[in-house]
Design a protein around this motif. Structure first.
Motif, PDB file in Angstrom:
ATOM      1  N   VAL A   1       5.091  12.747  -3.010  1.00 18.89           N
ATOM      2  CA  VAL A   1       5.723  11.648  -3.738  1.00 18.89           C
ATOM      3  C   VAL A   1       4.686  11.091  -4.715  1.00 18.89           C
ATOM      4  N   GLY A   2       5.100  10.895  -5.952  1.00 15.24           N
ATOM      5  CA  GLY A   2       4.159  10.362  -6.938  1.00 15.24           C
ATOM      6  C   GLY A   2       3.452  11.442  -7.732  1.00 15.24           C
ATOM      7  N   ARG A   3       3.672  12.695  -7.409  1.00 17.45           N
ATOM      8  CA  ARG A   3       3.161  13.827  -8.175  1.00 17.45           C
ATOM      9  C   ARG A   3       4.068  15.019  -7.904  1.00 17.45           C
ATOM     10  N   GLU A   4       4.048  15.985  -8.810  1.00 12.91           N
ATOM     11  CA  GLU A   4       4.951  17.130  -8.659  1.00 12.91           C
ATOM     12  C   GLU A   4       4.482  18.091  -7.587  1.00 12.91           C
ATOM     13  N   VAL A   5       3.169  18.356  -7.572  1.00 16.65           N
ATOM     14  CA  VAL A   5       2.617  19.323  -6.621  1.00 16.65           C
ATOM     15  C   VAL A   5       1.408  18.697  -5.942  1.00 16.65           C
ATOM     16  N   SER A   6       1.311  18.892  -4.636  1.00 19.18           N
ATOM     17  CA  SER A   6       0.164  18.364  -3.907  1.00 19.18           C
ATOM     18  C   SER A   6      -1.108  19.120  -4.266  1.00 19.18           C
ATOM     19  N   SER A   7      -2.248  18.446  -4.144  1.00 20.94           N
ATOM     20  CA  SER A   7      -3.537  19.106  -4.379  1.00 20.94           C
ATOM     21  C   SER A   7      -3.877  20.061  -3.248  1.00 20.94           C
TER      22      SER A   7
ATOM     23  N   GLU B   1      -4.554   7.296 -10.407  1.00 22.69           N
ATOM     24  CA  GLU B   1      -3.221   6.784 -10.748  1.00 22.69           C
ATOM     25  C   GLU B   1      -2.113   7.737 -10.300  1.00 22.69           C
ATOM     26  N   LEU B   2      -1.003   7.159  -9.843  1.00 23.53           N
ATOM     27  CA  LEU B   2       0.170   7.978  -9.527  1.00 23.53           C
ATOM     28  C   LEU B   2       0.603   8.736 -10.773  1.00 23.53           C
ATOM     29  N   GLN B   3       0.908  10.014 -10.600  1.00 25.71           N
ATOM     30  CA  GLN B   3       1.284  10.832 -11.753  1.00 25.71           C
ATOM     31  C   GLN B   3       2.757  10.675 -12.116  1.00 25.71           C
ATOM     32  N   ARG B   4       3.565  10.273 -11.133  1.00 30.99           N
ATOM     33  CA  ARG B   4       5.003  10.113 -11.375  1.00 30.99           C
ATOM     34  C   ARG B   4       5.492   8.808 -10.748  1.00 30.99           C
ATOM     35  N   THR B   5       6.520   8.250 -11.345  1.00 29.13           N
ATOM     36  CA  THR B   5       7.119   7.042 -10.787  1.00 29.13           C
ATOM     37  C   THR B   5       7.817   7.376  -9.460  1.00 29.13           C
ATOM     38  N   ILE B   6       7.655   6.500  -8.498  1.00 33.21           N
ATOM     39  CA  ILE B   6       8.319   6.712  -7.214  1.00 33.21           C
ATOM     40  C   ILE B   6       9.766   6.236  -7.329  1.00 33.21           C
TER      41      ILE B   6
ATOM     42  N   VAL C   1       1.994  -0.350  -4.813  1.00 36.93           N
ATOM     43  CA  VAL C   1       0.832  -0.334  -5.693  1.00 36.93           C
ATOM     44  C   VAL C   1       0.694   1.065  -6.298  1.00 36.93           C
ATOM     45  N   PRO C   2       0.519   1.189  -7.618  1.00 40.26           N
ATOM     46  CA  PRO C   2       0.539   2.513  -8.277  1.00 40.26           C
ATOM     47  C   PRO C   2      -0.765   3.289  -8.110  1.00 40.26           C
ATOM     48  N   VAL C   3      -1.253   3.329  -6.904  1.00 39.26           N
ATOM     49  CA  VAL C   3      -2.510   4.039  -6.616  1.00 39.26           C
ATOM     50  C   VAL C   3      -2.207   5.172  -5.640  1.00 39.26           C
TER      51      VAL C   3
ATOM     52  N   SER D   1       0.830  -1.208   0.000  1.00 35.32           N
ATOM     53  CA  SER D   1       0.000   0.000   0.000  1.00 35.32           C
ATOM     54  C   SER D   1       0.867   1.262   0.000  1.00 35.32           C
ATOM     55  N   THR D   2       0.406   2.290  -0.710  1.00 36.88           N
ATOM     56  CA  THR D   2       1.096   3.585  -0.711  1.00 36.88           C
ATOM     57  C   THR D   2       0.359   4.613   0.147  1.00 36.88           C
ATOM     58  N   TYR D   3      -0.633   4.174   0.929  1.00 36.38           N
ATOM     59  CA  TYR D   3      -1.439   5.140   1.693  1.00 36.38           C
ATOM     60  C   TYR D   3      -0.630   5.829   2.784  1.00 36.38           C
ATOM     61  N   CYS D   4       0.292   5.102   3.440  1.00 36.93           N
ATOM     62  CA  CYS D   4       1.116   5.692   4.495  1.00 36.93           C
ATOM     63  C   CYS D   4       2.360   6.305   3.850  1.00 36.93           C
ATOM     64  N   PRO D   5       2.472   7.648   3.823  1.00 38.53           N
ATOM     65  CA  PRO D   5       3.630   8.267   3.160  1.00 38.53           C
ATOM     66  C   PRO D   5       4.956   7.963   3.849  1.00 38.53           C
ATOM     67  N   ALA D   6       4.923   7.667   5.145  1.00 38.31           N
ATOM     68  CA  ALA D   6       6.167   7.318   5.846  1.00 38.31           C
ATOM     69  C   ALA D   6       6.683   5.957   5.380  1.00 38.31           C
ATOM     70  N   VAL D   7       5.772   5.023   5.114  1.00 35.86           N
ATOM     71  CA  VAL D   7       6.175   3.706   4.608  1.00 35.86           C
ATOM     72  C   VAL D   7       6.760   3.851   3.207  1.00 35.86           C
ATOM     73  N   VAL D   8       6.136   4.693   2.387  1.00 37.79           N
ATOM     74  CA  VAL D   8       6.650   4.911   1.025  1.00 37.79           C
ATOM     75  C   VAL D   8       8.065   5.472   1.089  1.00 37.79           C
ATOM     76  N   ARG D   9       8.283   6.460   1.980  1.00 42.19           N
ATOM     77  CA  ARG D   9       9.614   7.050   2.079  1.00 42.19           C
ATOM     78  C   ARG D   9      10.620   6.045   2.657  1.00 42.19           C
TER      79      ARG D   9
END
Length: 436
Positions: A199-205, A341-346, A159-161, A137-145
């Motif tokens: 992460v996964g996009r250039e600018v946050s919403s 979908e993720l806008q950028r590759t992690i 997961v690319p979500v 899962s990519t929901y937790c940004p700390a896990v992704v980092r």
């Protein structure tokens, strides 16, 4: 690189509790003040939990700056915000209190956004190659980092979500055609970092981030009573994501079979599980829901309520996991639009090399190993580094000296004292020693 943590240098006592608690050795205490090495920080918040002097705080945006002469600002609600009060964890109860403090919740899209994220994850699992299992899962940004920094081999397992908290704002803007700025309710420093350095996009919403605790404090100060609230007949599916296992249940509700998944929380458990995935011990597992904070986002350092009470509130809610035909129709349209979908590759986050050229880096590495060999290897932390190896690296990078080690300093002082003693016994040639 944003990490969602602010260091108050005047409050720091140099106690080194933070460097001992940091799981990625990102903390240093130099000249009695805490410092964060940005490329190593995963924004887990462990340093905040262990700072007794409140020298570390969430780097949330200032309340006054968010409004900036505006009467109302839009707010993206985090699931954990719903659990901070006496009433049941339902967004319907939050709308009035949030409007009273000048925030307009865009909660109308939360349910669809989290449904869509769960649907997209379930489709990703169904179509994934077996060699990429389990998906993480990519929901937790700390896990992704953490994966970016310590487990880059597992990047293909993410997961690319995108987080529904991000594309939910996009969905709200598409639906309402509004362009006003949005505040994200953040339960941890990683969520704050997600806004300022996504992460996964250039600018946050979202443009700003404030802690769930700050929002809870503002609402609680208005004195809303439990007696005014009537409990709903059923809970909301998306609020379940605030608790460990909620995402897995939601994803499984979109699959016509059992989902082979593991859900873990807490920094040590997440570390251990990722190491085991890296070793290929869980190839039969389809999905990993990992949360850095204990019990999930409700355990984030940015919350005000006890995580155990929050957990009990969510579990007390009866949730309808089946979806209506009209809900499925809307979700299928949104899925085909690929807004999830993720806008950028992690990408991996690499540490700064020891040298610009490979030969130079290898030479520096030899020097570092030589310095490390001379250190006591007891990782006492008195030098302000988490370990002797971290100190050796700091020395080679020009950010420290061997005498920063208290044992090396004591040895040198002892040697100087012996040398001074020997010198004091020597006589100048013009002085004749009295033999009587």
């Amino acid at each position: 690189m944003a990490h969602g943590i602010r260091v108050l240098e005047d409050s720091c006592r140099g106690c080194v509790n933070c460097i001992k608690s940091c799981p990625t050795e990102a903390m240093r205490v130099i000249h009695g003040r805490a410092h964060i090495i940005e490329e190593l920080c995963i924004a887990c918040g462990e340093c905040l939990r262990n700072c007794r002097h409140r020298a570390l705080q969430l780097a949330e945006d200032p309340w006054e700056g968010i409004f900036n002469n505006k009467d109302t600002v839009a707010l993206m609600v985090d699931p954990s915000l719903c659990t901070q009060f006496l009433w049941p964890p339902n967004t319907d109860f939050l709308i009035g209190p949030l409007r009273d403090i000048g925030l307009e919740p865009i909660s109308g899209v939360n349910s669809e956004a989290f449904d869509l994220a769960a649907l997209a994850v379930s489709r990703a699992i169904e179509s994934a190659d077996s060699k990429d299992m389990p998906l993480i899962s990519t929901y937790c940004p700390a896990v992704v980092r953490l994966v970016q920094i310590r487990f880059p081999e597992l990047l293909k397992h993410l997961v690319p979500v995108e987080s529904p908290l991000e594309f939910g704002i996009d969905l709200w803007r598409i639906r309402t055609q509004q362009k006003e700025s949005v505040v994200l309710a953040a339960s941890c420093p990683a969520r704050i970092a997600m806004v300022h350095d996504p992460v996964g996009r250039e600018v946050s919403s979202a443009e700003w981030a404030v802690s769930v605790a700050r929002l809870a404090k503002e609402i609680r100060s208005r004195g809303y009573a439990k007696a005014e609230i009537k409990a709903p007949a059923e809970g909301e599916r998306w609020v379940q994501w605030g608790m460990l296992g909620g995402e897995t249940l939601h994803v499984a509700s979109f699959m016509n079979r059992d989902l082979n998944a593991i859900a873990v929380s807490g920094i040590r458990n997440v570390f251990d599980l990722l190491q085991e995935v890296e070793l290929g011990l869980h190839a039969e597992v389809e999905f990993v829901e990992a949360r850095i904070c204990d019990t999930g986002c409700i355990g984030g350092i940015g919350n005000a309520e006890s995580r155990f009470l929050s957990q009990r509130k969510i579990r007390s809610q009866k949730v309808r996991w089946d979806k209506t035909a009209s809900e499925i129709e809307v979700l299928e349209k949104l899925y085909r639009a690929r807004i999830w979908e993720l806008q950028r590759t992690i990408e991996p986050i690499n540490r700064l090399p020891l040298g610009e050229e490979i030969s130079q880096a290898m030479e520096k590495l030899k020097e570092m190993n030589a310095v490390y060999a001379e250190l006591p290897h007891i990782d006492c932390g008195a030098c302000g580094r988490p370990s002797c190896r971290a100190m050796a690296e700091d020395i080679i990078r020009g950010r420290g000296e061997v005498e920063d080690c208290i044992f090396k300093l004591r040895k040198r002082i002892s040697g100087l004292a012996e040398e001074l003693l020997l010198l004091s016994r020597r006589l100048v040639h013009t002085v004749v020693e009295d033999k009587h």
